[in-house]
Structure formats: C-alpha cells, structure tokens
Design an enzyme around this catalytic site. Structure first.
Site, PDB file in Angstrom:
ATOM      1  N   HIS A 113       0.833  -1.214   0.000  1.00 31.79           N
ATOM      2  CA  HIS A 113       0.000   0.000   0.000  1.00 31.79           C
ATOM      3  C   HIS A 113       0.863   1.257   0.000  1.00 31.79           C
ATOM      4  O   HIS A 113       0.565   2.241   0.680  1.00 31.79           O
ATOM      5  CB  HIS A 113      -0.979  -0.011   1.173  1.00 31.79           C
ATOM      6  CG  HIS A 113      -1.794  -1.268   1.258  1.00 31.79           C
ATOM      7  ND1 HIS A 113      -2.708  -1.628   0.287  1.00 31.79           N
ATOM      8  CD2 HIS A 113      -1.792  -2.272   2.157  1.00 31.79           C
ATOM      9  CE1 HIS A 113      -3.251  -2.792   0.609  1.00 31.79           C
ATOM     10  NE2 HIS A 113      -2.702  -3.203   1.727  1.00 31.79           N
ATOM     11  N   GLY A 159       4.047  -0.322  -5.793  1.00 27.30           N
ATOM     12  CA  GLY A 159       4.894   0.186  -4.716  1.00 27.30           C
ATOM     13  C   GLY A 159       6.287   0.497  -5.211  1.00 27.30           C
ATOM     14  O   GLY A 159       7.074  -0.400  -5.513  1.00 27.30           O
ATOM     15  N   ARG A 200       8.978   3.622 -10.260  1.00 28.07           N
ATOM     16  CA  ARG A 200       9.273   5.016 -10.621  1.00 28.07           C
ATOM     17  C   ARG A 200       9.952   5.153 -11.977  1.00 28.07           C
ATOM     18  O   ARG A 200       9.986   6.254 -12.545  1.00 28.07           O
ATOM     19  CB  ARG A 200      10.196   5.659  -9.562  1.00 28.07           C
ATOM     20  CG  ARG A 200       9.599   5.709  -8.171  1.00 28.07           C
ATOM     21  CD  ARG A 200       8.453   6.718  -8.106  1.00 28.07           C
ATOM     22  NE  ARG A 200       7.863   6.769  -6.777  1.00 28.07           N
ATOM     23  CZ  ARG A 200       6.851   6.002  -6.374  1.00 28.07           C
ATOM     24  NH1 ARG A 200       6.309   5.141  -7.205  1.00 28.07           N
ATOM     25  NH2 ARG A 200       6.375   6.106  -5.152  1.00 28.07           N
ATOM     26  N   GLY A 225       1.028   4.417  -8.403  1.00 32.74           N
ATOM     27  CA  GLY A 225       0.170   5.280  -7.596  1.00 32.74           C
ATOM     28  C   GLY A 225       0.655   6.716  -7.623  1.00 32.74           C
ATOM     29  O   GLY A 225       0.207   7.541  -8.427  1.00 32.74           O
ATOM     30  N   ARG A 226       1.635   7.019  -6.777  1.00 34.05           N
ATOM     31  CA  ARG A 226       2.062   8.409  -6.610  1.00 34.05           C
ATOM     32  C   ARG A 226       2.609   9.082  -7.860  1.00 34.05           C
ATOM     33  O   ARG A 226       2.341  10.269  -8.063  1.00 34.05           O
ATOM     34  CB  ARG A 226       3.033   8.513  -5.433  1.00 34.05           C
ATOM     35  CG  ARG A 226       2.289   8.598  -4.114  1.00 34.05           C
ATOM     36  CD  ARG A 226       3.143   8.247  -2.954  1.00 34.05           C
ATOM     37  NE  ARG A 226       3.516   6.850  -2.999  1.00 34.05           N
ATOM     38  CZ  ARG A 226       4.031   6.186  -1.977  1.00 34.05           C
ATOM     39  NH1 ARG A 226       4.246   6.812  -0.842  1.00 34.05           N
ATOM     40  NH2 ARG A 226       4.330   4.913  -2.071  1.00 34.05           N
TER      41      ARG A 226
HETATM   42  C1  LIG Z   1      -2.692   9.236  -0.920  1.00 33.62           C
HETATM   43  C2  LIG Z   1      -2.768   7.751  -1.069  1.00 33.62           C
HETATM   44  C3  LIG Z   1      -3.916   7.087  -0.618  1.00 33.62           C
HETATM   45  C4  LIG Z   1      -4.012   5.711  -0.719  1.00 33.62           C
HETATM   46  N1  LIG Z   1      -5.144   5.063  -0.264  1.00 33.62           N
HETATM   47  C5  LIG Z   1      -5.233   3.713  -0.382  1.00 33.62           C
HETATM   48  C6  LIG Z   1      -6.410   3.027   0.064  1.00 33.62           C
HETATM   49  O1  LIG Z   1      -7.353   3.612   0.572  1.00 33.62           O
HETATM   50  N2  LIG Z   1      -6.441   1.679  -0.094  1.00 33.62           N
HETATM   51  C7  LIG Z   1      -5.401   0.985  -0.652  1.00 33.62           C
HETATM   52  O2  LIG Z   1      -5.479  -0.245  -0.794  1.00 33.62           O
HETATM   53  N3  LIG Z   1      -4.285   1.614  -1.080  1.00 33.62           N
HETATM   54  C8  LIG Z   1      -4.177   2.952  -0.964  1.00 33.62           C
HETATM   55  N4  LIG Z   1      -3.057   3.596  -1.376  1.00 33.62           N
HETATM   56  C9  LIG Z   1      -1.952   2.798  -1.952  1.00 33.62           C
HETATM   57  C10 LIG Z   1      -2.088   2.751  -3.469  1.00 33.62           C
HETATM   58  O3  LIG Z   1      -3.286   2.112  -3.866  1.00 33.62           O
HETATM   59  C11 LIG Z   1      -0.924   1.995  -4.075  1.00 33.62           C
HETATM   60  O4  LIG Z   1      -0.849   0.681  -3.527  1.00 33.62           O
HETATM   61  C12 LIG Z   1       0.403   2.675  -3.858  1.00 33.62           C
HETATM   62  O5  LIG Z   1       0.256   4.090  -3.963  1.00 33.62           O
HETATM   63  C13 LIG Z   1       1.392   2.177  -4.880  1.00 33.62           C
HETATM   64  O6  LIG Z   1       2.667   2.667  -4.579  1.00 33.62           O
HETATM   65  P1  LIG Z   1       3.328   3.938  -5.321  1.00 33.62           P
HETATM   66  O7  LIG Z   1       2.560   5.133  -4.882  1.00 33.62           O
HETATM   67  O8  LIG Z   1       4.736   3.898  -4.791  1.00 33.62           O
HETATM   68  O9  LIG Z   1       3.242   3.697  -6.806  1.00 33.62           O
HETATM   69  C14 LIG Z   1      -2.935   4.975  -1.284  1.00 33.62           C
HETATM   70  C15 LIG Z   1      -1.798   5.643  -1.749  1.00 33.62           C
HETATM   71  C16 LIG Z   1      -1.692   7.021  -1.637  1.00 33.62           C
HETATM   72  C17 LIG Z   1      -0.445   7.717  -2.134  1.00 33.62           C
END
Ligand SMILES: Cc1cc2nc3c(=O)[nH]c(=O)nc-3n(C[C@H](O)[C@H](O)[C@H](O)COP(=O)(O)O)c2cc1C
Length: 194
Positions: free
Chosen positions: A83, A115, A118, A137-138
C-alpha cells in the site's frame, strides 16, 4: 502511535477526561476509523464473490502463505503491495518479495505488483521476476498535480519509453522475451557465494 502521545502531551492541564474520550484525532485518523472495518477476513471473499461476477483481485499480499490463502479463497489475481509503504513501517519492499509470491502462485492466477515503481527499469525488474504487470500510484498523482491530464500522460509515456529503452539494451524485442535471467537479486548473489 507516537502522534497519540504527542497530542496528549500538548493538552492543557485542566482538560477533562470526557473531552479526551471524545477526541477523534486528526481528520486522517477519523477517515481511517470510519472506512476500515477490522472484522474483515478471508471468509468475506466468498460473500464478495456471491454478489458479483467481476474478477476479484486481492491486494496487499507480501508472503507465500498469504498468496496460497488468496488462491484458496478464490482470488482471480494477486497484487503484491505494501500500500505504498504508508500503512506500516518496515514492511518489505514489494520487489523483494515478488519472487516468493510468484513461486507460490505458480501461474495459477496473474500476479501484479505495485509500490515504488518510478522508472522503466523498475517495470522491467518486476516483469523479469514474474509479475504480469505493474501498477503505479504516486507518480500519476504527482503528474496530475504538476500538469493535470497532460502531466499524467507524460508520466505514463516516460515509463513506457524507459521500459522500451531498457528492453532494447537488454536484448528483449518483446515483453515475452524478458526473463528471470535478466536480473540478479540479493538472494542470487548470496547463493553464488555458497
Ligand atoms: C494518498 C494515497 C492514498 C491511498 N489510499 C489507499 C487506500 O485507501 N487503499 C489501498 O489499498 N491503497 C491505498 N493507497 C496505496 C495505493 O493504492 C498503491 O498501492 C500505492 O500508492 C502504490 O505505490 P506507489 O505510490 O509507490 O506507486 C494509497 C496511496 C496514496 C499515495
């Protein structure tokens, strides 16, 4: 945990106990408390499957044991994810546990990873270690914040271009040509020393 301690220390001396009990913490804490159901368990996947024909992918798998359990309860796919390392400090980097999960799954269902993706080389590494695809994600959020839709397109294009360059330099004309032999992990290095 620590934020709770600091909040207590900052309270005025005469704060009444009932005020403490009413404190719901930050908006983020309140959101987490309202949206996360701690009673959720593996059995709920059966219920979820009974109300939809959509494929159910289970996200947050980091171990061989959980991967096997996810298949047993009928997951159509697995997402190796911590996550974004935002939930619990010291969870392993997803790329470091990917191969363990892939081996446990043994091609029965697709394994995806997210995760820390990048760069195109990160995508390449994940595919070489057995992921069918990666998720981001980010980077997408950063692109959106910087330049809206165009920023998101740019981020995706950069990842695609970098992946293609990596594939070309590694001698892989297609994604199917990316193999386990294209990467070397810490475990490989340790084994070669034995
Ligand atoms: C602001 C934010 C909120 C997130 N909320 C959730 C969530 O509610 N449920 C979930 O399973 N993952 C959540 N995630 C994790 C993302 O779904 C994802 O697994 C993760 O951002 C991937 O990694 P990366 O950002 O390094 O690409 C969230 C990530 C961020 C940055």
């Amino acid at each position: 945990m620590w934020s709770g301690c600091f909040r207590f220390l900052l309270l005025p001396f005469k704060t009444h106990r009932s005020e403490l009990l009413q404190d719901k913490g930050s908006n983020l804490e309140a959101y987490a408390n309202e949206t996360m159901d701690p009673s959720l368990c593996w059995r709920d996947i059966a219920w979820l499957k009974s109300i939809t024909n959509l494929p159910i992918l289970i996200k947050g798998i980091l171990t061989r044991e959980d991967a096997i359990k996810a298949i047993e309860v009928g997951a159509a796919g697995i997402i190796v994810s911590n996550h974004g390392a935002r939930q619990l400090d010291y969870t392993p980097a997803t790329i470091s546990v990917l191969e363990e999960v892939v081996q446990a799954v043994g091609r029965r269902v697709p394994v995806l990873l997210d995760g820390g993706v990048r760069r195109g080389t990160d995508v390449f590494k994940a595919l070489a270690l057995g992921a069918q695809a990666v998720l981001v994600g980010r980077p997408v959020i950063y692109g959106l914040a910087a330049k809206g839709e165009a920023g998101v397109r740019k981020v995706m294009q950069m990842l695609k271009d970098e992946l293609e360059l990596t594939m070309a330099l590694a001698g892989c004309p297609s994604v199917e040509d990316i193999s386990r032999s294209h990467v070397r992990t810490d475990r490989d290095r340790l084994q070669s020393m034995l």
